[in-house]
Motif scaffolding. Structure first.
Motif, PDB file in Angstrom:
ATOM      1  N   PHE A 143      -4.643 -43.836 -28.964  1.00 33.88           N
ATOM      2  CA  PHE A 143      -4.940 -43.116 -30.202  1.00 33.88           C
ATOM      3  C   PHE A 143      -4.439 -43.900 -31.409  1.00 33.88           C
ATOM      4  CE2 PHE A 143      -4.526 -39.919 -26.879  1.00 33.88           C
ATOM      5  CZ  PHE A 143      -5.665 -39.158 -27.072  1.00 33.88           C
ATOM      6  N   ALA A 144      -5.082 -43.638 -32.552  1.00 35.06           N
ATOM      7  CA  ALA A 144      -4.660 -44.244 -33.813  1.00 35.06           C
ATOM      8  C   ALA A 144      -4.638 -43.157 -34.880  1.00 35.06           C
ATOM      9  CB  ALA A 144      -5.621 -45.351 -34.208  1.00 35.06           C
ATOM     10  N   LEU A 145      -3.854 -43.385 -35.897  1.00 35.74           N
ATOM     11  CA  LEU A 145      -3.754 -42.429 -36.998  1.00 35.74           C
ATOM     12  C   LEU A 145      -5.045 -42.476 -37.812  1.00 35.74           C
ATOM     13  CD1 LEU A 145      -1.860 -40.414 -38.388  1.00 35.74           C
ATOM     14  CD2 LEU A 145      -1.071 -42.278 -39.828  1.00 35.74           C
ATOM     15  N   ALA A 146      -5.633 -41.325 -38.069  1.00 38.55           N
ATOM     16  CA  ALA A 146      -6.921 -41.258 -38.755  1.00 38.55           C
ATOM     17  C   ALA A 146      -6.779 -40.858 -40.217  1.00 38.55           C
ATOM     18  CB  ALA A 146      -7.849 -40.283 -38.036  1.00 38.55           C
ATOM     19  N   ILE A 147      -5.609 -40.415 -40.639  1.00 37.62           N
ATOM     20  CA  ILE A 147      -5.422 -39.975 -42.024  1.00 37.62           C
ATOM     21  C   ILE A 147      -4.265 -40.747 -42.649  1.00 37.62           C
ATOM     22  CG2 ILE A 147      -6.300 -37.638 -41.596  1.00 37.62           C
ATOM     23  CD1 ILE A 147      -3.371 -36.687 -41.570  1.00 37.62           C
ATOM     24  N   ASP A 148      -4.099 -40.566 -43.924  1.00 42.40           N
ATOM     25  CA  ASP A 148      -2.978 -41.156 -44.645  1.00 42.40           C
ATOM     26  C   ASP A 148      -1.678 -40.530 -44.131  1.00 42.40           C
ATOM     27  OD1 ASP A 148      -1.532 -42.557 -46.602  1.00 42.40           O
ATOM     28  OD2 ASP A 148      -1.690 -40.881 -48.010  1.00 42.40           O
ATOM     29  N   PRO A 149      -0.648 -41.325 -43.839  1.00 38.68           N
ATOM     30  CA  PRO A 149       0.608 -40.756 -43.330  1.00 38.68           C
ATOM     31  C   PRO A 149       1.232 -39.715 -44.263  1.00 38.68           C
ATOM     32  CG  PRO A 149       0.609 -43.136 -43.040  1.00 38.68           C
ATOM     33  CD  PRO A 149      -0.606 -42.791 -43.839  1.00 38.68           C
TER      34      PRO A 149
END
Length: 128
Positions: free
Chosen positions: A87-93
């Motif tokens: 998985f990868a982050l899809a939004i701004d942290p």
């Protein structure tokens, strides 16, 4: 006999004993100032939270939607790095919420893929 009763009644009703007065406790000036300062701060905090709630009518009581602090964001990113092979982050942290962090912590603790799936459905994570 009448004098005897009169003497007893006089002693009962015309007693010269004064009722015991409670001892007066004096309070130190610094203690009074400390109490007043604490009450003022408490009142100011209550007013501030009340005005904040009035300023934001769309504010929900659900605390799960609050954004994270910088340290919490770092921690959430470290948890996402642990699953970065899938998985990868899809939004701004900066848009991560406490609910998202709680889900990441739950995955890290229990290894339940359903929590990650929920984050994908919400749009926080994306599959690689």
């Amino acid at each position: 006999m009448e004098k005897l009763f009169k003497g007893i009644l006089d002693k009962l009703f015309k007693s010269e004993q004064k009722p015991a007065q409670p001892a007066v406790q004096y309070v130190n000036h610094e203690e009074v100032e400390a109490l007043v300062d604490a009450k003022i701060k408490e009142h100011a905090a209550a007013l501030q939270t009340t005005s904040h709630d009035q300023d934001n009518p769309n504010h929900t009581a659900d605390q799960e939607d609050y954004t994270l602090t910088a340290k919490q964001i770092e921690y959430a990113l470290s948890l996402i790095d642990k699953v970065s092979n899938e998985f990868a982050l899809a939004i701004d942290p900066a848009k991560l919420t406490i609910k998202d962090l709680n889900r990441l912590i739950a995955y890290n603790r229990y290894k339940n893929k359903g929590t990650l799936i929920n984050l994908v459905k919400k749009g926080v994570l994306r599959k690689k």
